[in-house]
Scaffold this active site. Structure first.
Site, PDB file in Angstrom:
ATOM      1  N   ALA A 265       0.840  -1.205  -0.033  1.00 18.56           N
ATOM      2  CA  ALA A 265       0.005   0.043   0.163  1.00 18.56           C
ATOM      3  C   ALA A 265       0.766   1.252  -0.038  1.00 18.56           C
ATOM      4  O   ALA A 265       2.265   1.171   0.247  1.00 18.56           O
ATOM      5  CB  ALA A 265      -1.013   0.058   1.339  1.00 18.56           C
ATOM      6  N   GLU A 267       1.088   5.455   1.165  1.00 12.56           N
ATOM      7  CA  GLU A 267       0.520   6.654   2.231  1.00 12.56           C
ATOM      8  C   GLU A 267       0.253   8.036   1.631  1.00 12.56           C
ATOM      9  O   GLU A 267       0.372   8.933   2.283  1.00 12.56           O
ATOM     10  CB  GLU A 267       1.462   6.882   3.366  1.00 12.56           C
ATOM     11  CG  GLU A 267       3.031   7.364   2.706  1.00 12.56           C
ATOM     12  CD  GLU A 267       4.066   6.368   2.379  1.00 12.56           C
ATOM     13  OE1 GLU A 267       3.697   5.332   2.177  1.00 12.56           O
ATOM     14  OE2 GLU A 267       5.103   6.722   2.651  1.00 12.56           O
ATOM     15  N   HIS A 300      -0.039   1.061   9.361  1.00 11.64           N
ATOM     16  CA  HIS A 300       1.111   1.525   9.021  1.00 11.64           C
ATOM     17  C   HIS A 300       0.863   2.496   7.774  1.00 11.64           C
ATOM     18  O   HIS A 300       1.389   3.844   8.104  1.00 11.64           O
ATOM     19  CB  HIS A 300       1.557   0.550   8.112  1.00 11.64           C
ATOM     20  CG  HIS A 300       2.961   0.746   7.359  1.00 11.64           C
ATOM     21  ND1 HIS A 300       4.010   0.313   8.188  1.00 11.64           N
ATOM     22  CD2 HIS A 300       3.114   1.349   6.338  1.00 11.64           C
ATOM     23  CE1 HIS A 300       5.258   0.837   7.202  1.00 11.64           C
ATOM     24  NE2 HIS A 300       4.570   1.492   6.359  1.00 11.64           N
ATOM     25  N   GLU A 301      -0.011   2.864   6.800  1.00 14.62           N
ATOM     26  CA  GLU A 301      -0.195   3.692   5.863  1.00 14.62           C
ATOM     27  C   GLU A 301      -0.863   4.792   6.622  1.00 14.62           C
ATOM     28  O   GLU A 301      -0.443   6.171   6.412  1.00 14.62           O
ATOM     29  CB  GLU A 301      -1.282   3.390   4.710  1.00 14.62           C
ATOM     30  CG  GLU A 301      -0.683   1.929   3.891  1.00 14.62           C
ATOM     31  CD  GLU A 301       0.712   1.920   3.781  1.00 14.62           C
ATOM     32  OE1 GLU A 301       1.328   3.280   3.415  1.00 14.62           O
ATOM     33  OE2 GLU A 301       1.286   0.951   3.409  1.00 14.62           O
TER      34      GLU A 301
HETATM   35  N1  TRP Z   1       5.748   3.942   1.302  1.00 18.43           N
HETATM   36  C1  TRP Z   1       4.974   2.529   1.090  1.00 18.43           C
HETATM   37  C2  TRP Z   1       4.857   1.826   2.447  1.00 18.43           C
HETATM   38  O1  TRP Z   1       5.859   1.305   3.038  1.00 18.43           O
HETATM   39  C3  TRP Z   1       5.670   1.797   0.195  1.00 18.43           C
HETATM   40  C4  TRP Z   1       5.528   1.548  -1.376  1.00 18.43           C
HETATM   41  C5  TRP Z   1       4.276   1.393  -1.848  1.00 18.43           C
HETATM   42  C6  TRP Z   1       6.515   1.449  -2.397  1.00 18.43           C
HETATM   43  N2  TRP Z   1       4.435   1.454  -3.047  1.00 18.43           N
HETATM   44  C7  TRP Z   1       5.622   1.388  -3.528  1.00 18.43           C
HETATM   45  C8  TRP Z   1       7.627   1.816  -2.482  1.00 18.43           C
HETATM   46  C9  TRP Z   1       6.260   1.519  -4.861  1.00 18.43           C
HETATM   47  C10 TRP Z   1       8.284   1.702  -3.663  1.00 18.43           C
HETATM   48  C11 TRP Z   1       7.507   1.625  -4.906  1.00 18.43           C
HETATM   49  O2  TRP Z   1       3.807   1.997   3.161  1.00 18.43           O
HETATM   50 ZN    ZN Z   2       5.625   2.591   4.747  1.00 21.47          ZN
END
Ligand code: TRP
Ligand code: ZN
Length: 888
Positions: A265, A267, A300-301
């Site tokens: 997912a 955020e 988490h998100e």
């Molecule tokens: N920031 C996201 C999380 O950890 C991770 C993530 C979602 C991501 N989609 C991505 C990272 C695509 C790299 C590429 O919650």
């Molecule tokens: Zn994250």
């Protein structure tokens, strides 16, 4: 597909502030699957702190139509993935760029893409540049206004970050929506969604009296599967306010599900986008593990809204600043939701098992890197277990060193100082230290920060000696970290008498006994700690709750481990003692090359756990599950995956046989739960133990009543009232090699063929099935041609291919090298579609250098074959080149 631009190594030490800031941006989208027109009007200013130079914007796979500065067209150049304007004004100016992109052809699922006829974006880490030219780096933060125009029938719902400010009709059956996000944000947090979606809605009032609208958007037909996600979201809001005083800062918080997604997912500010596998749940189609994973990913998100969005990362080397901290927060949330101490311990055990299975191998393999990496070619390759899970352990150690209240003070100071900024891991460390003057952390902050810069898992050795005359017990702790400087290692511990008594503690220098648990801080290569007035020879219980991410050699005997298994007050260490007993036996068999034969002492100990009147079912299941094959491999210098697998299978079968009557009792006691399905810790524990018991009962095909239990498993599979029981029974049949397995698999597919997330489970179960004379491998190859299989959907690709290559070592590591050939073929095929997912699969060879003959040379040949392909993505190229480098 051709790839332009050469792979360059980006170094942390080369960080430079941007030459320009973009303070505001107005985006306009004319959405069309084949040709979307994007107009971006930016308010740009020079960064006075940086020497003058051209304006260079990032852009990939987009066609620029025009570039205007202050309304006048301006000359520009495009050179490999950048747009350069040499004569940008010194004074603040308006920059307008119009370009097109093709969402329909975007199989990489980065940038703007279509899935199931709707539009979605994924911008982290560097996807925004695939939408329009921009300063696509996290330290450039802008206020976004987004106008979307699209066909009203195909895309009735138009969403972006922040608040809806206007919407209305246009001609040609089109309509528009305008969104404004008041919070400045980096481009990686931008999102839009357009499609035919429906929402579950909930209005909530937070402690401060503010009203919020929560929405979960999914495709028509999936609405009834969003209740658990909504409940998890509400629980996350309540928790973050209660534990960290962090409220929701938006009037509207939206979550959207999409079935084509590279990770779990994302955020995006106010508009989280989820893989449907991390969002949709129903008792009939989701397991307990799914419910728990959804709860923690939703949390988490949501938690990223503060740790990641309000305070973001200065550059991508700081990724763990938001990810390690947010994983720590979601782990703490899950533990608080579990509530009972024993259920909290179960959460911790699961997190540690995950860390050992994924992060430990990573940290000793080709991709080993510090929590804050020093360099990368492709940042997507660094969304790793080290950055996430080891990063979370580092955050947990702050809490261990300053205490829970001290940690909360540190968080408060961090937000006081850095709200609205893009900062570094150093800033977080400093806030924690400054909020806790005189603490164990603050005394040695510089040494503690080595956790960010040192790769590898430290090895801690502990040896105790008891002096019966002086009644002292001296514990000597030492650490080795591949020659790197000593780390600061908090060792939570207690002492247990052989009879099981909990001993009071008095460290040398203390006036008297106080308490029976301590956190010793090991910060030298070797240190001794002496306990006074110890009246019996103790067994040390070290690293309680897994207080540091290290490999511990405590030299304990079987008798000591049995004492801890039975009497330790720390549930984590009770479990750990059982794991160690199993590990010692498996390693002895593998090292000596002799068949594993379990001894009565071990079997009896496991029987006592299984029949224990007080222990929770969840704990029993964890204690009776053998250590994972990847973690076992980490204990060996030379790895024979077949030998490890054979030893684990032998241990399993012997436990199945020796404890058969006890498994029957466990199944009868836990196999039926009155009332409707509930994913609470007690019910989850019962179902998990019942499933383990059933698997054990089906496993022993030689037992007198083998046919009876196969029949019962099949019956349970057919009649199950929820997916946990149904999949558990199916797995028992498939993994046990039961005659009824094929018919059960067929029936399962027929029942659930309309539900992609369940079909994923069907593929995954077959991809992970134990190897029997090559049949599993052959089945996986045949399933590649199944009409439901496709490489284009990441969940589906993972369900079959990753299951085999990453989670089924005995089927993957074949003497005839066919597993490696399969891997190379699939990496190359995936790379042409989706480099991020291909890069993940490429990592199946991370640990090839430790393999024994004939696997090692065969693995090398397969890696070389992939590396020889001229137009590999930077994602796959970086992984295979690191793999090759690790062998030289
Ligand atoms: N920031 C996201 C999380 O950890 C991770 C993530 C979602 C991501 N989609 C991505 C990272 C695509 C790299 C590429 O919650
Ligand atoms: Zn994250």
């Amino acid at each position: 597909m051709t790839r332009e631009g050469t792979s360059t190594l980006i170094r942390r030490e080369d960080y430079l502030a941007p030459a320009f800031w973009i303070r505001k941006v107005e985006l306009c989208f004319d959405l069309d699957p084949l040709k979307t027109i994007v107009t971006s009007k930016m308010q740009v200013e020079r960064n006075a702190a940086v020497a003058h130079g051209p304006l260079k914007l990032h852009g990939e796979e987009i066609n620029v139509l025009r570039v205007l500065i202050n309304g006048e067209s301006v000359s520009f150049r495009t050179e490999d993935d950048t747009l350069v304007i040499d004569n940008a004004p010194d004074a603040d100016f308006a920059l307008e760029i119009r370009n097109t992109c093709c969402p329909e052809k975007n199989t990489a699922l980065s940038g703007l893409y279509t899935s199931g006829g709707s539009f979605f974006t994924q911008c982290e880490a560097e996807g925004f540049r695939r939408i329009t030219y921009f300063l696509d780096r996290p330290d450039v933060m802008a206020v976004y206004t987004v106008l979307m125009r699209a066909d009203k029938t195909k895309y009735p719902v138009l969403l972006s970050n922040g608040n809806l400010v206007e919407q209305g009709e246009l001609d040609n059956n089109r309509h528009f929506a305008k969104w404004h996000d008041p919070f400045p944000k980096p481009s990686y947090l931008f999102a839009l969604v357009a499609g035919d979606l429906v929402a579950r809605e909930q209005r909530v009032r937070t402690r401060g009296g503010k009203d919020h609208l929560l929405q979960v958007f999914v495709r028509r037909g999936d609405l009834e599967k969003t209740e658990h996600a909504m409940n998890s979201l509400i629980a996350s809001m309540v928790w973050d306010e209660a534990r960290f005083k962090l409220p929701l800062d938006l009037e509207r918080f939206m979550v959207v599900g999409v079935s084509d997604f590279n990770m779990g997912a994302m955020e995006n500010k106010g508009l989280n986008i989820f893989n449907t596998s991390a969002l949709l749940a129903s008792p009939a189609t989701s397991t307990d593990a799914d419910f728990s994973r959804i709860e923690s990913i939703v949390a988490h998100e949501y938690f990223h809204n503060w740790t990641g969005n309000r305070v973001t990362c200065r550059d991508w080397f700081q990724l763990s600043l938001k990810e390690g901290l947010t994983v720590f927060r979601d782990q703490e949330f899950s533990m608080d939701m579990a509530a009972a101490p024993s259920a909290r311990a179960v959460c911790r055990i699961q997190d540690v098992r995950q860390l050992r299975a994924m992060q430990f191998p990573e940290d000793s393999g080709a991709m080993a890197h510090p929590v804050r990496p020093d360099s990368y070619v492709e940042i997507n390759n660094f969304y790793t277990a080290t950055v996430y899970e080891k990063g979370a352990e580092v955050v947990r150690m702050y809490q261990t060193l300053v205490g829970r209240a001290g940690f909360e003070k540190g968080m408060t100071l961090y937000f006081e100082r850095h709200d609205g900024q893009a900062v570094t891991c150093d800033d977080f460390a400093q806030a924690m230290a400054d909020a806790n003057p005189g603490s164990e952390l603050t005394k040695r902050l510089d040494a503690f920060k080595r956790w960010y810069s040192t790769p590898g898992t430290p090895r801690v050795t502990a040896r105790g000696s008891y002096d019966a005359i002086s009644r002292t017990y001296t514990l000597t702790l030492s650490q080795q970290n591949n020659g790197a400087a000593p780390q600061v290692i908090p060792v939570a511990m207690g002492l247990i008498g052989h009879g099981g008594q909990v001993l009071p503690l008095e460290l040398q220098g203390e006036a008297e006994y106080h308490g029976n648990e301590r956190v010793l801080v090991l910060d030298q290569a070797e240190q001794s700690f002496t306990f006074l007035n110890v009246f019996v020879e103790p067994v040390p219980s070290l690293l309680r709750g897994f207080s540091a991410p290290v490999l511990l050699d405590d030299g304990l005997s079987d008798a000591d481990l049995l004492t801890l298994l039975t009497h330790d007050t720390d549930a984590f260490n009770r479990w750990e003692a059982g794991q160690r007993l199993a590990l010692n036996r498996i390693l002895a068999a593998v090292r000596s090359g002799t068949p594993l034969q379990l001894d009565a002492a071990y079997v009896d100990a496991m029987r006592s756990v299984l029949n224990h009147p007080q222990l929770d079912a969840a704990f029993k299941e964890l204690a009776l599950t053998l250590p994972g094959e990847a973690y076992i491999a980490e204990q060996l210098d030379v790895v024979d995956p077949q030998a490890i697998h054979a030893a684990v299978e032998a241990a399993q079968l012997q436990l199945a046989q020796a404890l058969r009557a006890d498994w029957v009792a466990a199944f009868e006691a836990n196999g039926t739960i009155a009332g409707g399905y509930q994913p609470d810790p007690v019910s989850v524990g019962k179902r998990s133990l019942a499933n383990l018991a059933l698997a054990m009962l089906v496993l022993d095909t030689q037992a007198a009543d083998a046919a009876v239990w196969q029949g019962r498993a099949y019956q349970r599979f057919k009649d199950a009232g929820n997916m946990t029981d149904r999949l558990g029974a199916l797995a028992a049949l498939v993994n046990g090699g039961a005659g009824l397995a094929d018919s059960a698999l067929e029936r399962f597919h027929a029942l659930f063929k309309a539900d992609p997330l369940v079909v994923d489970k069907w593929f995954a179960l077959q991809g992970r099935a134990p190897e029997r004379e090559g049949r599993t491998f052959a089945k996986v190859k045949a399933l590649l041609k199944h009409p439901d299989f496709t490489l284009k959907n990441p969940n589906r690709a993972r369900s079959l291919i990753f299951s085999l290559c990453m989670f089924n070592p005995a089927a993957f590591h074949r003497a005839d090298a066919a597993g490696y050939v399969f891997w190379a073929d699939q990496v190359l095929a995936l790379d042409a579609i989706n480099p991020q997912v291909a890069g993940r699969l490429a990592r199946a060879m991370d640990r090839w250098t430790t393999l024994t003959e004939p696997y090692r040379p065969a693995a090398l040949e397969a890696i070389r074959r992939v590396a020889a392909k001229p137009d590999l993505s930077p994602d796959v190229r970086e992984i295979v080149e690191r793999a090759l480098a690790s062998g030289s």
